[in-house]
Design an enzyme around this catalytic site. Structure first.
Site, PDB file in Angstrom:
ATOM      1  N   GLU A  44       0.818  -1.503   0.374  1.00 15.27           N
ATOM      2  CA  GLU A  44      -0.362   0.194   0.152  1.00 15.27           C
ATOM      3  C   GLU A  44       0.372   1.574  -0.056  1.00 15.27           C
ATOM      4  O   GLU A  44       1.758   1.765   0.464  1.00 15.27           O
ATOM      5  CB  GLU A  44      -0.955   0.185   1.470  1.00 15.27           C
ATOM      6  CG  GLU A  44      -1.746   1.174   1.622  1.00 15.27           C
ATOM      7  CD  GLU A  44      -2.759   1.587   2.648  1.00 15.27           C
ATOM      8  OE1 GLU A  44      -2.661   0.102   3.080  1.00 15.27           O
ATOM      9  OE2 GLU A  44      -3.183   2.215   3.116  1.00 15.27           O
ATOM     10  N   ARG A  48       0.136   9.710   0.604  1.00 13.29           N
ATOM     11  CA  ARG A  48       0.868  11.090   1.520  1.00 13.29           C
ATOM     12  C   ARG A  48       1.859  11.838   1.278  1.00 13.29           C
ATOM     13  O   ARG A  48       2.916  12.811   2.203  1.00 13.29           O
ATOM     14  CB  ARG A  48       0.760  10.531   2.936  1.00 13.29           C
ATOM     15  CG  ARG A  48      -0.026   9.336   3.557  1.00 13.29           C
ATOM     16  CD  ARG A  48      -0.020   9.207   4.858  1.00 13.29           C
ATOM     17  NE  ARG A  48      -0.921   8.267   4.980  1.00 13.29           N
ATOM     18  CZ  ARG A  48      -1.047   7.454   5.622  1.00 13.29           C
ATOM     19  NH1 ARG A  48       0.256   7.402   7.095  1.00 13.29           N
ATOM     20  NH2 ARG A  48      -1.972   6.778   6.676  1.00 13.29           N
ATOM     21  N   LYS A 132     -10.447  -1.493   6.162  1.00 14.58           N
ATOM     22  CA  LYS A 132      -9.677  -1.205   6.655  1.00 14.58           C
ATOM     23  C   LYS A 132     -10.092  -0.826   8.077  1.00 14.58           C
ATOM     24  O   LYS A 132     -11.059  -0.483   8.173  1.00 14.58           O
ATOM     25  CB  LYS A 132      -9.143  -0.263   5.913  1.00 14.58           C
ATOM     26  CG  LYS A 132      -7.864   0.502   7.095  1.00 14.58           C
ATOM     27  CD  LYS A 132      -7.314   0.963   5.965  1.00 14.58           C
ATOM     28  CE  LYS A 132      -6.135   1.770   6.888  1.00 14.58           C
ATOM     29  NZ  LYS A 132      -4.957   2.363   5.923  1.00 14.58           N
TER      30      LYS A 132
HETATM   31  C1  3PG Z   1      -2.234   3.497   7.960  1.00 12.92           C
HETATM   32  O1  3PG Z   1      -2.087   4.398   7.207  1.00 12.92           O
HETATM   33  O2  3PG Z   1      -2.343   2.325   7.420  1.00 12.92           O
HETATM   34  C2  3PG Z   1      -1.618   4.104   8.754  1.00 12.92           C
HETATM   35  O3  3PG Z   1      -0.467   4.772   9.237  1.00 12.92           O
HETATM   36  C3  3PG Z   1      -0.298   2.756   9.095  1.00 12.92           C
HETATM   37  O4  3PG Z   1      -0.539   2.369  10.454  1.00 12.92           O
HETATM   38  P1  3PG Z   1       1.185   2.296  11.146  1.00 12.92           P
HETATM   39  O5  3PG Z   1       2.046   3.436  11.156  1.00 12.92           O
HETATM   40  O6  3PG Z   1       0.907   2.568  12.522  1.00 12.92           O
HETATM   41  O7  3PG Z   1       1.339   0.814  11.239  1.00 12.92           O
END
Ligand code: 3PG
Length: 216
Positions: A44, A48, A132
């Site tokens: 994924e 950003r 999700k």
């Molecule tokens: C996301 O967008 O899914 C999260 O920022 C990922 O979460 P994590 O950085 O805590 O693994």
């Protein structure tokens, strides 16, 4: 009207999805290779960073066998960009009716995000049964998903947000969890140092830790 294409079917057999933010396009391929080497062949790539679209395009061209999706899709314009790029799937941290509709129109395999029962219900109204769960740890963790199994027995989740090699197994043991998302195998220092071997090693440790899960 057919239902949305299943992301979980597309990513069949994959139990951990790396959530990446790519700052430099030239990092895209070595990072993806390190993740694949560690047992994470689907990625994924979050929208950003300024480099995200170019990084996705490069990965789709240079690593066609990897399953490259886009994350942090928060507007319909971004969903259209993803479709134009040819991403294999799209993921959002939350959901809006407009995003659910456009994903359907574009036939984009799509995981909308939810942290509430109400948003699960909005998604269900639009024909979605896969979500999700974000931000997983902050929004109630495995206990929340366990609670949702009662009212939503047919709904499946990919929890993301605060998931690491230590707590991933707890989520994966839940019958309504198909896979987990995490950025934890890519610490900022390793990314900065372009230490792809370290990222591959951490990724392998994460995926090895998901072996032999017994559902509870
Ligand atoms: C996301 O967008 O899914 C999260 O920022 C990922 O979460 P994590 O950085 O805590 O693994």
């Amino acid at each position: 009207m057919s239902g949305p294409t299943s992301v979980f079917a597309l990513l069949s057999g994959i139990r951990a999805l790396p959530v990446v933010a790519i700052d430099s396009v030239e990092d895209a391929v070595p990072l993806a290779d390190a993740l694949a080497e560690g047992g994470m062949p689907a990625i994924e790539v979050t929208l950003r960073t300024a480099a995200a679209a170019a990084a996705i395009a490069k990965l789709l061209k240079e690593r066609p066998k990897l399953l490259i999706g886009a994350g942090t899709v928060v507007t319909c314009a971004q969903m259209k960009t993803c479709a134009a790029l040819g991403v294999k799937f799209a993921i959002s941290p939350g959901l809006t009716p407009a995003l659910l509709e456009i994903a359907h129109e574009l036939k984009m395999p799509y995981l909308p995000g939810t942290a509430t029962a109400s948003d699960v219900m909005v998604g269900v109204q639009h024909g979605f049964s896969e979500f999700k769960f974000f931000p997983a740890e902050a929004a109630g963790g495995a206990a929340m998903l366990k609670s949702w199994a009662g009212p939503f027995p047919d709904i499946r989740f990919c929890p993301t947000g605060g998931i690491n090699a230590q707590n991933a197994r707890t989520y994966m043991a839940l019958p309504n969890v198909v896979m987990v998302g995490s950025s934890s195998t890519m610490p900022a220092a390793s990314l900065k140092a372009r230490d792809w071997a370290d990222i591959a090693r951490r990724t392998r440790a994460f995926t090895d830790g998901l072996d032999n899960i017994v559902s509870c």
